[in-house]
Design a protein around this motif. Sequence first.
Motif, PDB file in Angstrom:
ATOM      1  N   SER A 114       0.885  -1.229  -0.110  1.00  0.00           N
ATOM      2  CA  SER A 114       0.103  -0.176  -0.098  1.00  0.00           C
ATOM      3  C   SER A 114       0.736   1.187   0.049  1.00  0.00           C
ATOM      4  CB  SER A 114      -0.784   0.042   1.135  1.00  0.00           C
ATOM      5  OG  SER A 114      -0.037  -0.074   2.477  1.00  0.00           O
ATOM      6  N   ILE A 115       2.007   0.967   0.127  1.00  0.00           N
ATOM      7  CA  ILE A 115       3.052   2.435   0.287  1.00  0.00           C
ATOM      8  C   ILE A 115       3.727   2.608  -1.205  1.00  0.00           C
ATOM      9  CG2 ILE A 115       5.224   3.302   1.258  1.00  0.00           C
ATOM     10  CD1 ILE A 115       4.400   1.693   3.975  1.00  0.00           C
ATOM     11  N   SER A 116       3.429   3.986  -1.595  1.00  0.00           N
ATOM     12  CA  SER A 116       4.001   4.265  -3.044  1.00  0.00           C
ATOM     13  C   SER A 116       5.397   4.602  -2.948  1.00  0.00           C
ATOM     14  CB  SER A 116       2.759   5.184  -3.624  1.00  0.00           C
ATOM     15  OG  SER A 116       2.996   6.299  -3.034  1.00  0.00           O
ATOM     16  N   SER A 117       5.947   4.627  -4.047  1.00  0.00           N
ATOM     17  CA  SER A 117       7.354   5.299  -4.126  1.00  0.00           C
ATOM     18  C   SER A 117       7.361   6.597  -4.063  1.00  0.00           C
ATOM     19  CB  SER A 117       8.064   4.713  -5.319  1.00  0.00           C
ATOM     20  OG  SER A 117       7.217   5.115  -6.481  1.00  0.00           O
ATOM     21  N   ASN A 118       6.213   7.171  -4.667  1.00  0.00           N
ATOM     22  CA  ASN A 118       6.116   8.853  -4.559  1.00  0.00           C
ATOM     23  C   ASN A 118       5.988   9.193  -2.889  1.00  0.00           C
ATOM     24  OD1 ASN A 118       6.416   9.182  -7.253  1.00  0.00           O
ATOM     25  ND2 ASN A 118       4.236   8.861  -7.551  1.00  0.00           N
ATOM     26  N   ALA A 119       5.258   8.522  -2.351  1.00  0.00           N
ATOM     27  CA  ALA A 119       5.065   8.729  -0.805  1.00  0.00           C
ATOM     28  C   ALA A 119       6.322   8.755  -0.220  1.00  0.00           C
ATOM     29  CB  ALA A 119       4.140   7.927  -0.189  1.00  0.00           C
ATOM     30  N   CYS A 120       7.381   7.789  -0.625  1.00  0.00           N
ATOM     31  CA  CYS A 120       8.694   7.730   0.000  1.00  0.00           C
ATOM     32  C   CYS A 120       9.642   8.762  -0.290  1.00  0.00           C
ATOM     33  CB  CYS A 120       9.197   6.136  -0.249  1.00  0.00           C
ATOM     34  SG  CYS A 120       8.195   5.131   0.877  1.00  0.00           S
ATOM     35  N   LEU A 121       9.138   9.517  -1.458  1.00  0.00           N
ATOM     36  CA  LEU A 121      10.146  10.448  -1.818  1.00  0.00           C
ATOM     37  C   LEU A 121      10.159  11.775  -0.793  1.00  0.00           C
ATOM     38  CD1 LEU A 121       9.708  10.917  -5.691  1.00  0.00           C
ATOM     39  CD2 LEU A 121      11.831  10.604  -4.690  1.00  0.00           C
ATOM     40  N   LYS A 122       9.207  11.677  -0.124  1.00  0.00           N
ATOM     41  CA  LYS A 122       9.212  12.935   1.007  1.00  0.00           C
ATOM     42  C   LYS A 122       9.912  12.433   2.206  1.00  0.00           C
ATOM     43  CE  LYS A 122       4.469  13.879  -0.665  1.00  0.00           C
ATOM     44  NZ  LYS A 122       3.025  13.804  -0.265  1.00  0.00           N
ATOM     45  N   GLY A 123      10.386  13.596   2.898  1.00  0.00           N
ATOM     46  CA  GLY A 123      11.178  13.265   4.134  1.00  0.00           C
ATOM     47  C   GLY A 123      12.530  12.961   3.833  1.00  0.00           C
ATOM     48  N   GLN A 124      13.219  12.554   5.030  1.00  0.00           N
ATOM     49  CA  GLN A 124      14.714  12.214   4.982  1.00  0.00           C
ATOM     50  C   GLN A 124      15.045  10.776   4.129  1.00  0.00           C
ATOM     51  OE1 GLN A 124      15.904  11.604   8.978  1.00  0.00           O
ATOM     52  NE2 GLN A 124      18.015  12.167   8.650  1.00  0.00           N
ATOM     53  N   TRP A 125      13.828  10.158   4.089  1.00  0.00           N
ATOM     54  CA  TRP A 125      14.338   8.829   3.406  1.00  0.00           C
ATOM     55  C   TRP A 125      14.067   8.813   1.797  1.00  0.00           C
ATOM     56  CZ3 TRP A 125      10.460   9.095   7.286  1.00  0.00           C
ATOM     57  CH2 TRP A 125       8.863   9.511   6.694  1.00  0.00           C
ATOM     58  N   GLY A 126      13.710   9.927   1.429  1.00  0.00           N
ATOM     59  CA  GLY A 126      13.441  10.026   0.027  1.00  0.00           C
ATOM     60  C   GLY A 126      15.083   9.746  -1.014  1.00  0.00           C
ATOM     61  N   SER A 127      16.152   9.711  -0.251  1.00  0.00           N
ATOM     62  CA  SER A 127      17.408   9.254  -1.069  1.00  0.00           C
ATOM     63  C   SER A 127      17.223   7.819  -1.477  1.00  0.00           C
ATOM     64  CB  SER A 127      18.453   9.499  -0.094  1.00  0.00           C
ATOM     65  OG  SER A 127      18.623   8.871   0.936  1.00  0.00           O
TER      66      SER A 127
END
Length: 212
Positions: free
Chosen positions: A104-117
Amino acid sequence: MSPKPRIFSAHSHTAPLCTRTHQIAALILVTATFFFTRLFDQSFPPSPCYLDRHVNLHVAKTNDAGHLLWPDRGYGSHLSLKIYVYDENEIDGLKDLLYGRDGSISSNACLKGQWGSQVKIHRLLLESRFRTRKKEEADLFFVPAYVKCVRMLGGLNDKEINQTYVKVLSQMPYFRRSGGRDHIFVFPSGAGAHLFRSWATYINRSIILTPE
């Protein structure tokens, strides 16, 4: 009968260790070495590698500001490097490390914040000219995972992350071949590789990037 003591004359002396003849011979040796070294240098043509580097400097690409673009700035256009990026569908469990247990977690959601790298490095390598789709010719292997993001958004807990990594690594014959030395992992934030609790057992020889 006691031995007769030796009498040393005040004028007696030993021969000098370095005579003028020795000095002249040393000078001749140095001169001959220099001469033959220059002779050998002139006897061989310049290295093709040197010529290639010299030519590449004239055809190197630059940006609008006139600065050399990577990799010309560091290694030149002759850099030969092949990186294999594991596909999310080729290894059971890799999708869980990318999108959580239920996906359910998208890669675009993970682009935000400190973990975007984690996402950015993955996407960069997918589009890189150094990417190869053949494992047998790869110099390095990139293992994509967004575990920092997945953990923060509740997609996996610490125990699940650890178990999933172990399962994923068990399906990588090229990882076992090198002991993980040519495999790249990304763990952003101050926690670093400790997001994978057993990292010291399984990937202690691998290349670990910890952008923060």
